[in-house]
Design a protein around this motif. Structure first.
Motif, PDB file in Angstrom:
ATOM      1  N   GLY A 126     -48.123  34.366   2.602  1.00 24.24           N
ATOM      2  CA  GLY A 126     -48.547  34.786   3.932  1.00 24.24           C
ATOM      3  C   GLY A 126     -48.457  33.694   4.981  1.00 24.24           C
ATOM      4  O   GLY A 126     -48.258  32.521   4.668  1.00 24.24           O
ATOM      5  N   TRP A 127     -48.574  34.093   6.236  1.00 26.45           N
ATOM      6  CA  TRP A 127     -48.371  33.170   7.355  1.00 26.45           C
ATOM      7  C   TRP A 127     -49.469  32.128   7.505  1.00 26.45           C
ATOM      8  O   TRP A 127     -49.273  31.105   8.150  1.00 26.45           O
ATOM      9  CB  TRP A 127     -48.248  33.947   8.667  1.00 26.45           C
ATOM     10  N   ASN A 128     -50.629  32.383   6.939  1.00 24.85           N
ATOM     11  CA  ASN A 128     -51.759  31.473   7.151  1.00 24.85           C
ATOM     12  C   ASN A 128     -52.032  30.606   5.929  1.00 24.85           C
ATOM     13  O   ASN A 128     -53.172  30.303   5.613  1.00 24.85           O
ATOM     14  CB  ASN A 128     -53.020  32.279   7.516  1.00 24.85           C
ATOM     15  N   ASP A 129     -50.960  30.168   5.241  1.00 29.23           N
ATOM     16  CA  ASP A 129     -51.153  29.386   4.019  1.00 29.23           C
ATOM     17  C   ASP A 129     -51.361  27.905   4.283  1.00 29.23           C
ATOM     18  O   ASP A 129     -51.525  27.118   3.358  1.00 29.23           O
ATOM     19  CB  ASP A 129     -49.977  29.579   3.058  1.00 29.23           C
ATOM     20  N   LYS A 130     -51.357  27.491   5.558  1.00 33.34           N
ATOM     21  CA  LYS A 130     -51.529  26.091   5.963  1.00 33.34           C
ATOM     22  C   LYS A 130     -50.435  25.198   5.380  1.00 33.34           C
ATOM     23  O   LYS A 130     -50.601  23.982   5.278  1.00 33.34           O
ATOM     24  CB  LYS A 130     -52.898  25.549   5.506  1.00 33.34           C
ATOM     25  N   SER A 131     -49.323  25.791   5.020  1.00 34.81           N
ATOM     26  CA  SER A 131     -48.297  25.032   4.309  1.00 34.81           C
ATOM     27  C   SER A 131     -46.930  25.621   4.570  1.00 34.81           C
ATOM     28  O   SER A 131     -46.452  25.652   5.701  1.00 34.81           O
ATOM     29  CB  SER A 131     -48.643  25.035   2.810  1.00 34.81           C
ATOM     30  N   PHE A 132     -46.319  26.127   3.518  1.00 37.79           N
ATOM     31  CA  PHE A 132     -44.930  26.564   3.450  1.00 37.79           C
ATOM     32  C   PHE A 132     -44.566  27.621   4.492  1.00 37.79           C
ATOM     33  O   PHE A 132     -43.750  27.402   5.394  1.00 37.79           O
ATOM     34  CB  PHE A 132     -44.734  27.090   2.033  1.00 37.79           C
ATOM     35  N   ASN A 133     -45.184  28.789   4.395  1.00 36.62           N
ATOM     36  CA  ASN A 133     -44.875  29.891   5.297  1.00 36.62           C
ATOM     37  C   ASN A 133     -45.271  29.576   6.742  1.00 36.62           C
ATOM     38  O   ASN A 133     -44.542  29.890   7.683  1.00 36.62           O
ATOM     39  CB  ASN A 133     -45.594  31.163   4.842  1.00 36.62           C
ATOM     40  N   GLN A 134     -46.425  28.973   6.905  1.00 34.65           N
ATOM     41  CA  GLN A 134     -46.923  28.684   8.249  1.00 34.65           C
ATOM     42  C   GLN A 134     -46.000  27.718   8.984  1.00 34.65           C
ATOM     43  O   GLN A 134     -45.758  27.857  10.189  1.00 34.65           O
ATOM     44  CB  GLN A 134     -48.334  28.117   8.157  1.00 34.65           C
ATOM     45  N   SER A 135     -45.475  26.745   8.257  1.00 39.12           N
ATOM     46  CA  SER A 135     -44.549  25.794   8.871  1.00 39.12           C
ATOM     47  C   SER A 135     -43.258  26.476   9.297  1.00 39.12           C
ATOM     48  O   SER A 135     -42.735  26.228  10.393  1.00 39.12           O
ATOM     49  CB  SER A 135     -44.243  24.665   7.885  1.00 39.12           C
ATOM     50  N   ALA A 136     -42.736  27.356   8.446  1.00 39.14           N
ATOM     51  CA  ALA A 136     -41.519  28.104   8.788  1.00 39.14           C
ATOM     52  C   ALA A 136     -41.747  28.961  10.025  1.00 39.14           C
ATOM     53  O   ALA A 136     -40.896  29.035  10.917  1.00 39.14           O
ATOM     54  CB  ALA A 136     -41.084  28.961   7.612  1.00 39.14           C
ATOM     55  N   LYS A 137     -42.894  29.597  10.084  1.00 42.16           N
ATOM     56  CA  LYS A 137     -43.226  30.452  11.231  1.00 42.16           C
ATOM     57  C   LYS A 137     -43.312  29.633  12.520  1.00 42.16           C
ATOM     58  O   LYS A 137     -42.864  30.085  13.593  1.00 42.16           O
ATOM     59  CB  LYS A 137     -44.545  31.180  10.994  1.00 42.16           C
TER      60      LYS A 137
END
Length: 374
Positions: A55-66
């Motif tokens: 998910g977008w709020n993972d403070k990591s992988f997905n959030q950085s891509a977003k």
């Protein structure tokens, strides 16, 4: 884990929505001025991003891509479509939606979407695709499976080497001489952190005549502690606890949200163990763990997504794989933030010197999980 094991896992995520994706075939946009946006943006350009199940709020992988996609869309003056996956069952429907809604560029966040990306790219050869942390080589022939997919991969072992050296120095300073790591799923993009981490510890031991031990991973045997997923759950907490029980005072959790489980295990232990973040600068991304985050091993996911989107918007999409390294700032070590004043004397200078030697080629950081040339 060997590549064959990784791809076997990917193939287990096979897509049921083939017919729907095929029905959504679209044409690539022509490069002319868009209304309200940059003058050199392709007409009708629509960038799209699909998360993995973190998910977008993972403070990591997905959030950085977003963050990278949001920045590009803002600069281009276009509206992006960002589709969040909450489970593996969302990959095919999200890919289908991206195609059917007229996306020009579709970026998949993570190896779990490889099968979905390959199938959609094959069915829609005029559309442009990119995938993070995977070569989209589902058939395991050593090549990306469709000519319209750009891999965005990272040689994270280089930055993790610096992180391992720093962890060893921190542990040796306190006379503990024990550090540890654990991962989510044993795949190259996770294990590459752990390889680099151990090699950095070994470098410290060689340089300082020290004997800092690593628990939770063995590069030689490619075996270690894994949760089996990327969720911050009881399994992840128990896995973290198993490493902490070895007496480590630095722990590296590799796998997006599982850092939360590591933090909970540290809190329960009542000890002064510190943590190393991955992908993003964790002390900044999640202030609730800043006081126990020594440093972070970062991947410039946001930059890779941003630059790929900008190029595609201007008709300059190139499927040549992007490989993030220390030399191109695709991977790096974050600031030590509040820990800066507590570090062993001379450590930051030593890390800078090591980085220069890696960039120049004087030191070669070789991991069996580093991205391989296609």
């Amino acid at each position: 884990m060997k590549k064959t094991m990784t791809k076997a896992l990917i193939s287990g995520l096979a897509i049921a929505g083939t017919a729907a994706i095929l029905a959504g075939c679209g044409a690539a946009p022509t490069t002319t001025a868009s209304s309200g946006g940059s003058a050199d943006v392709a007409a009708g350009f629509k960038p799209c991003l699909i998360s993995d199940d973190g998910g977008w709020n993972d403070k990591s992988f997905n959030q950085s891509a977003k963050a990278g996609m949001d920045k590009a869309a803002d600069e281009l003056g276009v509206k992006s479509l960002e589709l969040e996956s909450t489970s593996e069952n969302d990959y095919a429907p999200n890919m289908q939606q991206a195609v059917s809604e007229g996306c020009s560029l579709i970026i998949s966040v993570g190896y779990k979407l490889a099968a979905a990306t390959v199938e959609a790219a094959t069915a829609n050869p005029t559309l442009e695709f990119a995938i993070i942390d995977d070569y989209a080589d589902v058939d395991q022939d050593g090549k990306t499976d469709a000519p319209n997919i750009k891999p965005l991969v990272f040689d994270t072992a280089q930055a993790a080497y610096l992180g391992g050296y720093a962890a060893a120095a921190w542990s040796a300073k306190d006379g503990v001489n024990k550090v540890g790591t654990f991962g989510g799923i044993q795949i190259p993009s996770v294990a590459v952190f752990m390889d680099g981490f151990q090699m950095g510890v070994e470098k410290y031991n060689t340089d300082k005549g020290a004997n800092v031990q690593v628990f939770g991973w063995d590069t030689a045997t490619q075996s270690g502690s894994f949760t089996g997923g990327f969720a911050a759950n009881d399994t992840a907490k128990q896995t973290a606890q198993g490493v902490l029980d070895q007496g480590v005072d630095v722990i590296l959790p590799v796998g997006g949200p599982i850092y939360q489980s590591a933090a909970a295990a540290i809190a329960d232990s009542g000890k002064n163990t510190v943590m190393i973040g991955v992908d993003s600068d964790l002390a900044v991304a999640d202030s609730s763990v800043a006081d126990i985050t020594l440093v972070s091993i970062m991947k410039a996911l946001d930059v890779a997504v941003h630059d790929t989107t900008m190029s595609a918007a201007k008709g300059q999409f190139d499927v040549t794989p992007y490989v993030g390294t220390l030399k191109n700032d695709g991977v790096k070590l974050s600031s030590f933030h509040d820990f800066e004043s507590k570090l062993p004397s001379g450590l930051t200078d030593e890390l800078s010197a090591l980085q220069e030697k890696i960039v120049s080629g004087e030191i070669t950081v070789t991991s069996p999980n580093s991205p391989k040339a296609q």
